[in-house]
Design an enzyme around this catalytic site. Structure first.
Site, PDB file in Angstrom:
ATOM      1  N   TRP A 459       0.802  -1.221   0.000  1.00 42.19           N
ATOM      2  CA  TRP A 459       0.000   0.000   0.000  1.00 42.19           C
ATOM      3  C   TRP A 459       0.839   1.279   0.000  1.00 42.19           C
ATOM      4  CZ3 TRP A 459      -0.343  -4.146   3.312  1.00 42.19           C
ATOM      5  CH2 TRP A 459      -1.415  -5.011   3.088  1.00 42.19           C
ATOM      6  N   ASP A 460       2.146   1.185  -0.175  1.00 44.13           N
ATOM      7  CA  ASP A 460       3.029   2.350  -0.083  1.00 44.13           C
ATOM      8  C   ASP A 460       2.933   2.988   1.304  1.00 44.13           C
ATOM      9  OD1 ASP A 460       4.846   4.311  -0.759  1.00 44.13           O
ATOM     10  OD2 ASP A 460       3.395   5.574  -1.787  1.00 44.13           O
ATOM     11  N   MET A 461       2.901   2.151   2.330  1.00 44.87           N
ATOM     12  CA  MET A 461       2.837   2.642   3.701  1.00 44.87           C
ATOM     13  C   MET A 461       4.233   2.747   4.312  1.00 44.87           C
ATOM     14  SD  MET A 461      -0.203   3.466   4.439  1.00 44.87           S
ATOM     15  CE  MET A 461      -1.862   3.253   3.793  1.00 44.87           C
TER      16      MET A 461
END
Length: 780
Positions: A459-461
């Protein structure tokens, strides 16, 4: 004629609501829109037939809609408005003589009487009263107070920084964004006035990339301020007058392949071994968007030739793949002892052959490589041999580091491996270090501990924020050296910074399944006890200007995949909430080490993520962004990804506000004391409306000993001062451009305390671009 036109309008609205409502019901959604649409059509038929029953049917629509809306959202004015605004307006139109008279009747004497308006009038008045009453309620507001007494009489602030100065991005190596100055306090902050305004001349250009932003936090050393600009000019200003002392242009050029064009700050260093007043005894280090690190004489801006190669260190050295524009440093490096420690940003989701995310320590005087820590090859920290390269596409760190020199540790907020949304074929090291906080030994680069905040991140976290260091007083009267780590997903990790072990519990919670067949999703994800994670979205959280676009958002909500936080990306398209914009981003949080409290700006904005098979991705150069919005190509991977904020048909968020808050946390208990909507729609709408909706923001806060927190950041162009104790706004100043930077404060020679804010806008969030540095102080 008015009656006929009204009937046509009701017919069209009714058909739209009935068709859309029918689709919503088939998707498992609310039946209200279908019923309401059919009732609109019935009202239209009665209007065509000139039956006064049309008014009674519509009175029923008003009452049923009001009851339904209150059942769904309670007394939330911002949610009641879209549900009932159009209905109430049309209700009052039906009460006009132009409609009621044709629906009336002739008396035996031949007089025309209007149809009775009593039921509809009563229903409409009730709806208006409820709407007005709801303006005085805020179901999302959390009121309370932080303790304002001093817990630590002489707290560690980190480093040896005079009270009236600001030597690093977060003022000290601890990154607290806390100033021990108290001339400006809660009693007088409302009297702040502008003292000087400086413009750098570095303005956004027509050929700039979309992500051109001005995010710098100035440094204050002695009588000078040091700043950089989006196109990497380094500038020194007189701290008292704002007059320019010198400027240096590294000629970093323009490159459309860069994803970001920004500079968050420069780094300052004083060589204790150099003779006072000698050339380059004090230096400013400038990172550039063409992957250089340049040493400048702090006195005059001239290049210091003894550093690296004629004053310039080439950061692309050791990279196997090195296309221009794909690697650079956007954040100031950390300096500790004789070392300057730096990471780098890569272009998200362009290619699987990105540069390495290696963290390197160089000799601050000579530029010689001392150690390198590559998360793809973490055991080899000795400088790589000539001809050897770092691991391609290993997780990188683009944000700001913090340092505890006594413990000998530098704390790295680490990102993810590109592609962010695809986890196939990740190595064991990547799985271990992605999206984590890593503590590295200052002297050797060896990792001493790692705390992962997302497992198998899809999630591009990445951890976006500088970890904040504080010594926490515990209930048993012990003092624990702590680290406060904000994350995109909303969790605040409070860790023992010696070991990485949690001070407040971290639990593993079940996570949604449903990754594509080639991939997998982690069965559980960590959650901190101190958290601003949002509640899962529901259909009733969908929003719009009117009931029509709200209905469309409800339909889209059901058409996307969504099972709460950590719903995997999909070919169908998934709602990602919080989105990769983050609950917290690079602005981090501010911590008061005396009161032992935290002030932050949690933001809530849902995104969508749809995987695109390689065969369906257009030729390079067409409809691609490689950033937070649009098509991300992921060259070399089987899928690209189409992503962006979850917006409705009118290009406003599909989720209901509030989208942004200010919040205060007692770090001794981990409890959130208050949480208030932050910011207005002043700069989000064609009209400068002052409505305090609670808007998104990106940037950071600052706290002073005077009990005041300062924050720009919100997408309305204001700098605000808040009472740290309760979060109430005490003062605000209109900015000439977006304030997507972190304010700072310092003292000048005559004793005045200045507050400085950079206003230059942000490309992704669309705030007004500019080139301003503005100082405020109390009147003499």
């Amino acid at each position: 004629m008015a009656l006929k036109i009204t009937a046509i309008i009701f017919t069209l609205l009714g058909l739209a609501l009935a068709i859309g409502g029918g689709q919503l019901v088939m998707l498992g959604g609310s039946v209200y829109y279908l019923i309401c649409g059919l009732a609109f059509v019935l009202t239209a038929i009665l209007l065509f037939l000139k039956k006064r029953a049309a008014l009674h049917v519509y009175a029923g629509i008003v009452i049923v809609s009001l009851v339904w809306a209150l059942w769904e959202v309670g007394f939330d004015w911002w949610q009641l408005g879209p549900r009932g605004g159009l209905i109430i307006v049309l209700g009052f139109w039906l009460l006009t003589p132009w409609i009621r008279k044709p629906l009336g009747f002739l008396s035996p004497s031949g007089m025309q009487y209007s149809a009775s308006a009593v039921p509809l009038a009563i229903a409409s008045v009730i709806a208006v009263v409820v709407a007005v009453a709801s303006m005085f309620f805020d179901p999302y507001d959390q009121s309370g107070e932080l303790p304002d007494q001093s817990v630590a009489a002489a707290p560690k602030l980190g480093g040896d920084v005079p009270d009236g100065e600001w030597h690093q991005y977060g003022r000290t190596p601890y990154g607290q964004r806390y100033s021990p100055l108290d001339q400006v306090n809660v009693d007088n902050v409302a009297n702040l006035t502008e003292v000087w305004r400086y413009q750098t001349g570095d303005v956004k250009r027509p050929d700039d990339v979309g992500e051109t932003t001005y995010q710098v936090t100035p440094l204050k050393v002695g009588s000078s301020l040091y700043i950089c600009t989006p196109h990497n000019l380094a500038i020194a200003l007189d701290a008292t007058t704002g007059k320019e002392k010198w400027r240096y242009d590294p000629n970093s050029g323009m490159n459309p392949d860069r994803q970001h064009q920004t500079c968050r700050g420069v780094s300052y260093y004083k060589d204790q071994a150099a003779a006072a007043g000698s050339a380059c005894a004090e230096r400013v280090y400038l990172p550039t968007s063409d992957a250089r690190l340049i040493a400048l004489d702090a006195a005059n801006g001239q290049v210091c030739p003894a550093f690296a190669q004629n004053g310039t260190l080439r950061l692309e050295t050791g990279m196997q793949h090195n296309p221009a524009g794909y690697y650079y440093s956007t954040s100031p490096p950390a300096i500790v002892g004789n070392k300057i420690i730096i990471g780098g940003a890569v272009n998200d989701n362009y290619s699987t052959q990105e540069q390495s995310g290696v963290i390197r320590a160089f000799d601050v005087n000579t530029g010689a490589l001392i150690w390198n820590w590559d998360s793809g090859n973490p055991s080899q920290t000795q400088p790589i041999a000539e001809g050897q390269t770092y691991t391609t596409n290993s997780p990188n760190s683009w944000s700001v580091f913090s340092v505890d020199e006594e413990l000998g540790l530098v704390y790295i907020p680490l990102g993810n491996q590109v592609p962010d949304q695809l986890g196939m074929n990740r190595s064991e090291s990547v799985e271990k270090y992605s999206s984590s906080i890593v503590a590295l030994d200052i002297n050797t680069g060896a990792d001493r501990w790692v705390r992962q905040t997302v497992h198998h991140d899809l999630w591009d976290m990445d951890v976006p924020a500088q970890p904040v260091l504080i010594d926490l007083s515990r209930p048993d009267n012990s003092v624990v050296p702590a680290l406060v780590g904000p994350t995109k997903q909303g969790d605040i990790y409070v860790l023992d910074r010696r070991t990485g072990e949690p001070i407040f519990p971290i639990t593993e919670e079940p996570a949604p399944k449903g990754a594509i067949p080639e991939d997998f999703s982690a069965p559980t994800q960590p959650t901190s006890a101190v958290s601003f994670k949002p509640e899962p979205l529901k259909e009733s959280d969908m929003w719009g200007v009117s009931m029509l676009d709200q209905m469309v958002c409800r339909i889209w909500y059901h058409q996307y995949n969504y099972e709460g936080r950590y719903t995997p990306p999909s070919l169908n398209g998934s709602i990602i909430y919080p989105g990769n914009f983050g609950t917290f981003n690079w602005g981090s949080v501010a911590v008061d080490p005396e009161r032992q409290v935290m002030f932050g700006m949690p933001t809530y904005l849902a995104f969508t993520s749809k995987l695109v098979p390689r065969a369906d991705i257009p030729a390079k150069g067409q409809d691609e962004k490689g950033s937070e919005q649009g098509l991300n190509r992921n060259d070399g991977a089987p899928y690209g990804v189409l992503m962006g904020p979850f917006l409705g048909p009118l290009n406003i968020p599909c989720q209901a506000p509030p989208w942004g808050y200010v919040a205060g946390v007692d770090l001794r208990t981990g409890k959130t004391a208050y949480k208030h909507r932050n910011g207005t729609v002043h700069d989000m709408t064609p009209l400068p409306l002052p409505f305090k909706v609670g808007v998104p923001g990106i940037g950071g806060p600052m706290i002073t000993k005077g009990g005041v927190a300062f924050l720009g950041a919100a997408v309305d162009n204001y700098l605000r001062a808040y009472d740290l104790k309760n979060g109430k706004t005490l003062w605000e100043a209109r900015l000439p451009a977006g304030g997507q930077a972190t304010p700072m404060t310092y003292a000048v020679e005559d004793g005045r305390q200045f507050v400085v804010m950079v206003a230059g806008g942000h490309g992704s969030v669309g705030t007004t671009p500019g080139d301003y540095v503005i100082a405020y102080a109390l009147p003499r």
